[in-house]
Design a protein around this motif. Sequence first.
Motif, mmCIF file in Angstrom:
data_model
loop_
_atom_site.group_PDB
_atom_site.id
_atom_site.type_symbol
_atom_site.label_atom_id
_atom_site.label_comp_id
_atom_site.label_asym_id
_atom_site.label_seq_id
_atom_site.Cartn_x
_atom_site.Cartn_y
_atom_site.Cartn_z
ATOM 1 N N VAL A 1 -9.780 3.437 34.306
ATOM 2 C CA VAL A 1 -9.702 4.291 35.493
ATOM 3 C C VAL A 1 -8.363 4.093 36.191
ATOM 4 C CG1 VAL A 1 -10.759 4.852 37.707
ATOM 5 C CG2 VAL A 1 -12.211 4.244 35.755
ATOM 6 N N VAL A 2 -7.968 2.832 36.345
ATOM 7 C CA VAL A 2 -6.683 2.546 37.004
ATOM 8 C C VAL A 2 -5.531 3.109 36.192
ATOM 9 C CG1 VAL A 2 -5.126 0.686 37.708
ATOM 10 C CG2 VAL A 2 -7.587 0.495 38.165
ATOM 11 N N ALA A 3 -5.621 2.939 34.866
ATOM 12 C CA ALA A 3 -4.543 3.434 34.004
ATOM 13 C C ALA A 3 -4.424 4.956 34.094
ATOM 14 C CB ALA A 3 -4.801 3.008 32.564
ATOM 15 N N VAL A 4 -5.531 5.670 34.126
ATOM 16 C CA VAL A 4 -5.504 7.134 34.217
ATOM 17 C C VAL A 4 -4.955 7.583 35.566
ATOM 18 C CG1 VAL A 4 -6.999 9.160 34.412
ATOM 19 C CG2 VAL A 4 -7.270 7.600 32.484
ATOM 20 N N LEU A 5 -5.352 6.922 36.646
ATOM 21 C CA LEU A 5 -4.850 7.294 37.966
ATOM 22 C C LEU A 5 -3.339 7.074 38.064
ATOM 23 C CD1 LEU A 5 -7.710 5.963 40.280
ATOM 24 C CD2 LEU A 5 -7.179 8.351 39.728
ATOM 25 N N LEU A 6 -2.857 5.974 37.505
ATOM 26 C CA LEU A 6 -1.412 5.703 37.558
ATOM 27 C C LEU A 6 -0.647 6.731 36.723
ATOM 28 C CD1 LEU A 6 -1.382 1.792 37.266
ATOM 29 C CD2 LEU A 6 -0.846 3.176 39.293
ATOM 30 N N LEU A 7 -1.089 6.957 35.487
ATOM 31 C CA LEU A 7 -0.399 7.923 34.640
ATOM 32 C C LEU A 7 -0.566 9.338 35.198
ATOM 33 C CD1 LEU A 7 1.173 8.623 32.070
ATOM 34 C CD2 LEU A 7 -1.029 8.766 30.862
ATOM 35 N N GLY A 8 -1.763 9.659 35.674
ATOM 36 C CA GLY A 8 -2.008 10.988 36.228
ATOM 37 C C GLY A 8 -1.165 11.252 37.449
ATOM 38 N N GLY A 9 -1.003 10.241 38.329
ATOM 39 C CA GLY A 9 -0.151 10.414 39.500
ATOM 40 C C GLY A 9 1.289 10.691 39.109
ATOM 41 N N LEU A 10 1.743 9.957 38.095
ATOM 42 C CA LEU A 10 3.118 10.158 37.628
ATOM 43 C C LEU A 10 3.295 11.566 37.045
ATOM 44 C CD1 LEU A 10 5.940 8.996 37.003
ATOM 45 C CD2 LEU A 10 4.998 8.133 34.837
#
Length: 581
Positions: free
Chosen positions: A264-273
């Motif tokens: 979840v954290v990885a998706v939020l970080l990549l998605g934000g970018l």
Amino acid sequence: MNHRLPIADRAAARRAALRLIRLERGAFATVLLLATLSALAGVAAPWLLGRIVDAVRAHRGTGAVDHLAPAILLCTLAQLLLARHARLLTHRFGERTAARVREQYLRRALALPSAVVERAGTGDLTTRGTVDADAVAAALRELGPEVLVAVIQSLLILGAALAVDLRLGACGLLGLLGILLAWRWYLRRARAAYLTEAGTTSELAEMLAATAAGARTIEALGLQHRRRAVGRRVLAVAAAARGRTLALRNVLFPLVDVCHAVPVVAVLLLGGLLHARGEVGAGAVVAVALYLRQLSGPLEELMFRSDQLQSSSAAFARLEGLAGAEEAARRTGAVPADDRIELRGVGFGYQDGPEVLHGVDLTVRPGERLAVVGPSGAGKSTLGRLLAGVERPRTGTVTVGGVPVADLDPEQLRRQVVLVTQEQHVFLGTVRENLLLAAPAATDAELDAALAAVGADWARELPAGLDTELGPDGHRADGAQAQQLALARVLLADPHTLVLDEATALLDPATARHAERALAAVLAGRTVIAVAHRLHTAHDADEVAVLEDGHLVELGPHDRLVAQDGPYAALWSGWQGEPTP
């Protein structure tokens, strides 16, 4: 030392499980369909929520929200109803399959030669039929539907995440790598650990059963402290085995809990970018993040159930292991040419111990009454077990009608030879039910005749006659009565050869003599081999076989052997209470 019953390997257990599924293929397919539809309804909600986010950001007004929100509610309700019905059908599937597993186990257990059961120990057999069977039944009833739904949900959720955005979905999959590695570590160790735990449970059951059975002897000889020491050792081994499975869970569960948050954290970080660069919409980021968050539910269910799954898998392997024992004990199915029994060069020893019989040659003609006598430890009971096909000779052959007795299939063997020892069992139920085990089609008149033949006059005096219940809640049959019931069952079974291994030892002398004479009269024309310590049996026999230290030292009729003034004459004189000439 007990010889444990075999355990099915992974491939054999997998084949057995697939056979059970094929028997219920229709029900299984229906459950699979319902579980898939339930999972599809579940994955629709995050996608619809992502659409709402995009509609709000695009300032499309409340109309879009008003249309999509009820759709989310309908999908959630459909998921609930479909999952509930899938669980109901799986429970039914599980109950039917569990019944098949129990029936198959019982059939296989009853088909095992008694020697195999004796060497394995009743503790192992009993534990498999109770603890292991209960674990498999619980898994089929409760574990099956939960795991099935969780697996399908996990696959569909991951597929939906990849469909929304391939890059974000792939990022989530990489984030799950920690969970996969933790599970792989656990699964590589769990099966062996749970099989060891189940084995120590069998040993514990065996120790408790042996202690209970020999309680009076232990008390009389003052061996309580030794037995307690044995109990402590077995308990320590069992506790250590259980500790190993607990240690595996203590490593797996925290690792999976920590790894849940990583994707979840990885998706939020990549998605934000990616969103900042305009390459992906906010709705897609929210949808994928929600999918991965939703994934934690089925993953936690799988993690929580993995312990029970491994335990039940080990239990199923133990149950299915009886198939290997049954295969090893399978007989040839050959049919004897006649009822003639022959022993040629027979030598035998238990397990890896020394031989207790040496080069025994003996012929028992149809209809002959043979008495086997000798001092304690001479090998009389062992010879009886060989004659009844319970044991196989280490050297030489034991045949009936030219066919090795131990190669006869169980049904054929029961029609040929029946062994009756002084240890008999009274089954819970009525007197009639105890007798009908040997002859299901027997009439009441035949049952009464069999009881009368063995001197069981007490049965006529019972309050309800043949319908009197036996056991703790009814008539408690003593050792002599249990022996008479066993002898009556033998008469009803009507074998051509009967091996009596001190079968009347629990009867008083007068009753024993009456029962033996009655048996001899009823079994006229049949072969009777009596292993006895009461030499009046030898007096009435056609031939007497005398064993000493595992050797057949004399063979002939009573009068001739007495006249020869050899080992039998000494035994006869001592039994009569007269000095040896």
